[in-house]
Design an enzyme around this catalytic site. Structure first.
Site, PDB file in Angstrom:
ATOM      1  N   ASN A 275      28.556  36.494  41.039  1.00  0.00           N
ATOM      2  CA  ASN A 275      29.691  37.149  41.692  1.00  0.00           C
ATOM      3  C   ASN A 275      29.953  38.514  41.060  1.00  0.00           C
ATOM      4  OD1 ASN A 275      33.186  37.004  41.291  1.00  0.00           O
ATOM      5  ND2 ASN A 275      32.246  37.380  43.264  1.00  0.00           N
TER       6      ASN A 275
ATOM      7  N   LYS B 172      34.970  28.774  37.372  1.00  0.00           N
ATOM      8  CA  LYS B 172      34.703  30.189  37.671  1.00  0.00           C
ATOM      9  C   LYS B 172      35.136  31.004  36.463  1.00  0.00           C
ATOM     10  CE  LYS B 172      35.601  33.824  41.086  1.00  0.00           C
ATOM     11  NZ  LYS B 172      36.669  34.680  40.558  1.00  0.00           N
TER      12      LYS B 172
ATOM     13  N   CYS C  76      41.053  34.704  35.675  1.00  0.00           N
ATOM     14  CA  CYS C  76      42.223  35.531  35.975  1.00  0.00           C
ATOM     15  C   CYS C  76      42.741  36.178  34.689  1.00  0.00           C
ATOM     16  CB  CYS C  76      43.314  34.695  36.633  1.00  0.00           C
ATOM     17  SG  CYS C  76      44.681  35.725  37.168  1.00  0.00           S
TER      18      CYS C  76
HETATM   19  C1  FMN Z   1      43.101  40.429  45.801  1.00  0.00           C
HETATM   20  C2  FMN Z   1      42.250  39.572  44.901  1.00  0.00           C
HETATM   21  C3  FMN Z   1      42.706  38.325  44.530  1.00  0.00           C
HETATM   22  C4  FMN Z   1      41.920  37.516  43.697  1.00  0.00           C
HETATM   23  N1  FMN Z   1      42.360  36.267  43.392  1.00  0.00           N
HETATM   24  C5  FMN Z   1      41.557  35.427  42.679  1.00  0.00           C
HETATM   25  C6  FMN Z   1      41.918  34.065  42.474  1.00  0.00           C
HETATM   26  O1  FMN Z   1      42.951  33.584  42.957  1.00  0.00           O
HETATM   27  N2  FMN Z   1      41.068  33.300  41.736  1.00  0.00           N
HETATM   28  C7  FMN Z   1      39.902  33.790  41.208  1.00  0.00           C
HETATM   29  O2  FMN Z   1      39.155  33.058  40.560  1.00  0.00           O
HETATM   30  N3  FMN Z   1      39.531  35.066  41.416  1.00  0.00           N
HETATM   31  C8  FMN Z   1      40.316  35.877  42.148  1.00  0.00           C
HETATM   32  N4  FMN Z   1      39.900  37.146  42.424  1.00  0.00           N
HETATM   33  C9  FMN Z   1      38.578  37.589  41.952  1.00  0.00           C
HETATM   34  C10 FMN Z   1      37.507  37.308  43.018  1.00  0.00           C
HETATM   35  O3  FMN Z   1      37.369  35.931  43.256  1.00  0.00           O
HETATM   36  C11 FMN Z   1      36.148  37.876  42.589  1.00  0.00           C
HETATM   37  O4  FMN Z   1      35.762  37.250  41.399  1.00  0.00           O
HETATM   38  C12 FMN Z   1      36.188  39.376  42.361  1.00  0.00           C
HETATM   39  O5  FMN Z   1      36.872  40.033  43.392  1.00  0.00           O
HETATM   40  C13 FMN Z   1      34.766  39.951  42.230  1.00  0.00           C
HETATM   41  O6  FMN Z   1      34.033  39.720  43.399  1.00  0.00           O
HETATM   42  P1  FMN Z   1      33.811  40.878  44.513  1.00  0.00           P
HETATM   43  O7  FMN Z   1      33.228  42.062  43.796  1.00  0.00           O
HETATM   44  O8  FMN Z   1      32.882  40.259  45.504  1.00  0.00           O
HETATM   45  O9  FMN Z   1      35.162  41.200  45.068  1.00  0.00           O
HETATM   46  C14 FMN Z   1      40.670  37.973  43.227  1.00  0.00           C
HETATM   47  C15 FMN Z   1      40.224  39.236  43.617  1.00  0.00           C
HETATM   48  C16 FMN Z   1      40.991  40.027  44.449  1.00  0.00           C
HETATM   49  C17 FMN Z   1      40.466  41.373  44.873  1.00  0.00           C
END
Ligand code: FMN
Length: 339
Positions: free
Chosen positions: A204, A141, A101
């Site tokens: 990811n 992560k 984050c």
């Molecule tokens: C709205 C939103 C909230 C997220 N909240 C978290 C979270 O609480 N913890 C975390 O490790 N990653 C969080 N992420 C990141 C996602 O887990 C992920 O790593 C990121 O979206 C990339 O993957 P994607 O391309 O499949 O979306 C968040 C992403 C989005 C879009």
């Protein structure tokens, strides 16, 4: 894929997403059959330490979503250890440590992705959490690193594995990128090369289709894939990905009827969990994702997100009306008014 003693079948993981991956969405993803592991949104270890009531309300996992990990963030090893013990005592099947984050509220406390700037501290956090919950798996992560060109994920993955982390998920962007640019999957491949013989590596970033997921596995050798944004409003995608990875084929996406049915289930679960007042407000950001691309979606979104829609009954009536309208008019545009 196996994380410690837990089989992750299929090897598709729902990414933790704040404001989205609460119990209602996690359980829907589980029910549709495409995920082997779900994770809560990030939860503050400090808030747990201070016994914040709202934070305890986020302990919303249940047996019907097994296995379900709780994601914690924090930079203080002892506070993280205490929080890990508390969430595991409350039934979480494992603990995921957030080192991805980048939002200032989290990173300025030294937590989240900021830990990737201080590897000693990151190691101390992993060490403390692993020791605190010896009978539950701890995963991490990470981002590729905090900022370019410092790819800290590779070296850190090795120490995390040696300290007892049971898996590492890599969002292959730097924290400083936020969500801009594209994920550099070659970094996932490098992490896999580094620790693949010690722990499973989860890739990811930017998976939007089953073909993307297969390409990530092919190009990086990752053991599992984690999907976030593309599953929003489209939890069926996870099953399509799981099927494609297992068999090389996948079925069609949902019918409009199925989309409305799951949207309705989501609405009911959300209101059951949060109460109608907060639940309906949260649904304004969640439900419109289910209607992307269907005729009249813009108007439907307008009604759902309008301040006029305040009760679950109104949300459901809007869904009924939209469904009836769809059955009658098919692809033609029509008026949807707030019930
Ligand atoms: C709205 C939103 C909230 C997220 N909240 C978290 C979270 O609480 N913890 C975390 O490790 N990653 C969080 N992420 C990141 C996602 O887990 C992920 O790593 C990121 O979206 C990339 O993957 P994607 O391309 O499949 O979306 C968040 C992403 C989005 C879009």
């Amino acid at each position: 894929m196996r994380i410690d003693t837990i089989d992750i079948v299929p090897n598709v993981i729902l990414a933790p997403m704040a404001g989205i991956t609460a119990h209602p969405f996690r359980v829907i993803c589980k029910q549709l059959g495409g995920v082997g592991l779900v994770v809560t949104e990030l939860i503050s270890s400090m808030a747990i330490h201070y016994k914040n009531e709202k934070t305890f309300g986020m302990f919303d996992w249940s047996a019907d979503e097994y296995p379900s990990f709780c994601q914690l963030f924090g930079a203080d090893p002892q506070v993280m250890a205490e929080a890990a013990r508390i969430v595991c005592d409350a039934g979480a099947d494992g603990v995921d440590i957030n080192m991805g984050c980048w939002v200032p509220k989290v990173a300025k406390t030294g937590a989240g992705a900021a830990l990737l700037k201080d590897i000693c501290q990151a190691e101390a956090v992993v060490d403390a959490v692993v020791k605190a919950v010896p009978h539950k798996p701890v995963t991490v992560k990470v981002r590729a690193g905090f900022d370019q060109p410092h790819i800290t994920a590779i070296k850190f993955a090795k120490s995390a594995a040696q300290l007892g982390a049971k898996s590492i998920a890599v969002h292959a962007r730097f924290a400083s990128q936020g969500f801009s640019g594209t994920a550099d999957w070659s970094i996932i491949a490098r992490v896999k090369d580094e620790v693949g013989d010690l722990i499973p590596v989860v890739g990811n970033g930017d998976i939007e289709t089953p073909e993307d997921a297969a390409r990530m596995v092919r190009e990086t050798g990752c053991d599992g894939v984690m999907v976030g944004r593309a599953a929003l409003g489209n939890p069926w995608l996870l099953k399509q990905i799981a099927d494609y990875l297992a068999t090389g084929t996948y079925g069609p996406g949902p019918s409009i009827e199925e989309r409305f049915a799951i949207a309705r289930q989501h609405a009911r679960l959300q209101c059951a969990q949060q109460g109608e007042n907060i639940g309906v407000r949260e649904l304004r950001g969640l439900l419109p994702h289910y209607f992307k691309g269907i005729p009249g979606a813009t108007r439907l979104r307008g009604v759902i997100t309008s301040g006029e829609t305040r009760t679950l009954a109104q949300v459901e009536a809007t869904l009924d009306q939209a469904m009836e309208w769809h059955e009658t008019l098919g692809d033609k545009e029509s008026e949807i008014v707030a019930p």
